[in-house]
Enzyme design. Structure first.
Site, PDB file in Angstrom:
ATOM      1  N   ALA A  80       0.951  -1.381  -0.396  1.00  0.00           N
ATOM      2  CA  ALA A  80       0.152  -0.579   0.176  1.00  0.00           C
ATOM      3  C   ALA A  80       1.440   1.420   0.484  1.00  0.00           C
ATOM      4  CB  ALA A  80      -1.435   0.083   1.310  1.00  0.00           C
ATOM      5  N   GLY A 123       1.016  -4.987   0.378  1.00  0.00           N
ATOM      6  CA  GLY A 123      -0.359  -5.630  -0.016  1.00  0.00           C
ATOM      7  C   GLY A 123      -0.211  -5.798  -1.540  1.00  0.00           C
ATOM      8  N   GLU A 126      -0.315  -9.445  -1.056  1.00  0.00           N
ATOM      9  CA  GLU A 126      -2.503  -9.899  -1.193  1.00  0.00           C
ATOM     10  C   GLU A 126      -2.546  -9.376  -2.043  1.00  0.00           C
ATOM     11  OE1 GLU A 126      -1.744  -6.612   1.849  1.00  0.00           O
ATOM     12  OE2 GLU A 126      -3.002  -7.634   3.240  1.00  0.00           O
ATOM     13  N   GLU A 146       4.515  -5.163   6.919  1.00  0.00           N
ATOM     14  CA  GLU A 146       3.839  -3.609   7.624  1.00  0.00           C
ATOM     15  C   GLU A 146       4.215  -3.902   9.067  1.00  0.00           C
ATOM     16  OE1 GLU A 146       2.538  -6.620   5.656  1.00  0.00           O
ATOM     17  OE2 GLU A 146       0.410  -5.555   4.974  1.00  0.00           O
TER      18      GLU A 146
END
Ligand code: CAA
Length: 272
Positions: A80, A123, A126, A146
Site C-alpha cells: 500500500a 499489499g 496480498e 507491515e
C-alpha cells in the site's frame, strides 16, 4: 521495451487512458501491468481503482478467457502507498474504506494469474494472493513487512497467508516482516512455478493461453469450487463442488468432452 512488456500486446479497445497501469490483450489473455515505477508500484487508492477497473473490463470482454496481473522486472508492488496512508486517521480509513476496492477482485470468475518479479511486499503480496495462480521469477521476494511500519497486513494477508503456509510460518512472516525468496515461496506452496526473470510475462501469458483452451464453464466452476474450499470450510467446498459437478452435465461442453475422449479426438468447446 519497458518493464514487463516482453510480449506483443494490443491495447484493450475500450480501455480508458490509465495513469498508473497499462492494460492490453494478447489473444485470449488480458494483461494488466502496474506501471508506477518511481514509487515501486505502491498501491495507492487510484492505482487499485485503475487495476480493478481494467480487470473488470477484461472480465466483461467475451474474447478474454484469462487475466494476468504483473508489475515490472524489479518490483511487482511494494505494498500500500505508505505516503498516502501516513496522514490518514482511523476515521479516514474507516469512512473511505480504501481496502473495499480489493473485494471486487473476489467477484472475478475468469482465472487470475499473478506474474511476480522482484518485490511483492505487503499489499503487493496480498494482491498476488488474491489471484488464482502465482508464477514467480527467480528474483521474486515475498513478504508482509507491515509490522515494520507499525501496521499489520490489511488486504487479506493474515487470513490468506495462514491458510496457504500454515500458522507457524505465517506467524514467522507476519511477526518478523521478513522477505522470502521465490524458492522458499515454492516450497511453502505460495507459488506454483518459478521461471527465468526475462520470461515471466511470456510464461504467464502462455499459461493464460493454455487455460483459454479449456471449456470456459468448467474453468469457471473449477475456480469457484477451489475458491469455496479455500475461503470457506472444506466440507462446504466439497458439497458445493459436487453440485457444480452435477450441473456441468447440463452443458454441451461436458458431453462433447466425454464424447471426444471416447472417440480419441480433440474436443471443441463452445462455452455452451
Ligand atoms: N509506499 C509509498 N512509497 C514507496 C513504498 C510504499 N509502500 N515503497 C517504496 N516507496 C518509494 C520510496 O519512498 C522511494 O521513493 P522516493 O524515491 O521518493 O524516496 C521509492 O519508492 C524507492 O524506494 P526505496 O528507496 O525504499 O527502494 P529500495 O530498493 O531501497 O527498497 C523496498 C525497496 C525494500 C521495497 C522498500 O522500498 C520498502 O521496504 N518499501 C515499503 C514496503 C512496505 O512496508 N510495504 C507495506 C506497505 S503497508 C500495506 O501494504 C498495508 C496493506 O496490507 C494493504
Amino acid at each position: 521495451m519497458r518493464s514487463g512488456e516482453s510480449v506483443a500486446g494490443a491495447a484493450a479497445p475500450s480501455a480508458p487512458a490509465y495513469e498508473f497501469i497499462v492494460s492490453s490483450t494478447d489473444g485470449p489473455v488480458g494483461l494488466v501491468r502496474l506501471d508506477r515505477p518511481k514509487a515501486l508500484n505502491a498501491l495507492a487508492t487510484p492505482v487499485i481503482a485503475e487495476l480493478v477497473d481494467a480487470v473488470e473490463r477484461h472480465q466483461a470482454d467475451p474474447a478474454v478467457r484469462a487475466i494476468v496481473i504483473t508489475g515490472g522486472p524489479k518490483v511487482f508492488a511494494a505494498g500500500a502507498d505508505l505516503k498516502e496512508f501516513s496522514t490518514a486517521s482511523a476515521v479516514d480509513m474507516l469512512s473511505s474504506d480504501r481496502i473495499g476496492y480489493w473485494d471486487r477482485l473476489k467477484n472475478v470468475w475468469k482465472p487470475l494469474i499473478a506474474a511476480v518479479s522482484g518485490f511483492a511486499l505487503g499489499g503487493g503480496c496480498e494482491l498476488a494472493m488474491s489471484c488464482d495462480i502465482i508464477i514467480a521469477s527467480e528474483t521474486a521476494r515475498f513478504g508482509q513487512p507491515e509490522i515494520n511500519v507499525g501496521l499489520i497486513p490489511g488486504a487479506g494477508g493474515t487470513a490468506r497467508l495462514t491458510r496457504i503456509v500454515g500458522k507457524f510460518v505465517a506467524m514467522d512472516l507476519v511477526l518478523t516482516g521478513r522477505q522470502i525468496t521465490a524458492e522458499e515461496a515454492l516450497k511453502l506452496g505460495l507459488v506454483s512455478r518459478i521461471v527465468p526473470a526475462e520470461l515471466i510475462v511470456e510464461s504467464a501469458v502462455a499459461l493464460g493461453k493454455e487455460l483459454a483452451q479449456k471449456p470456459p464453464i468448467s474453468l469457471r466452476f473449477a475456480k469457484e469450487a477451489v475458491q469455496r474450499s479455500f475461503e470457506g470450510r472444506v466440507d462446504d467446498g466439497i458439497a458445493f463442488e459436487r453440485k457444480l459437478f452435477y450441473m456441468l452435465f447440463a452443458t454441451e461442453d461436458a458431453h462433447e468432452g466425454m464424447r471426444a475422449f471416447i472417440e480419441k479426438r480433440r474436443p471443441t468447446y463452445a462455452g455452451q
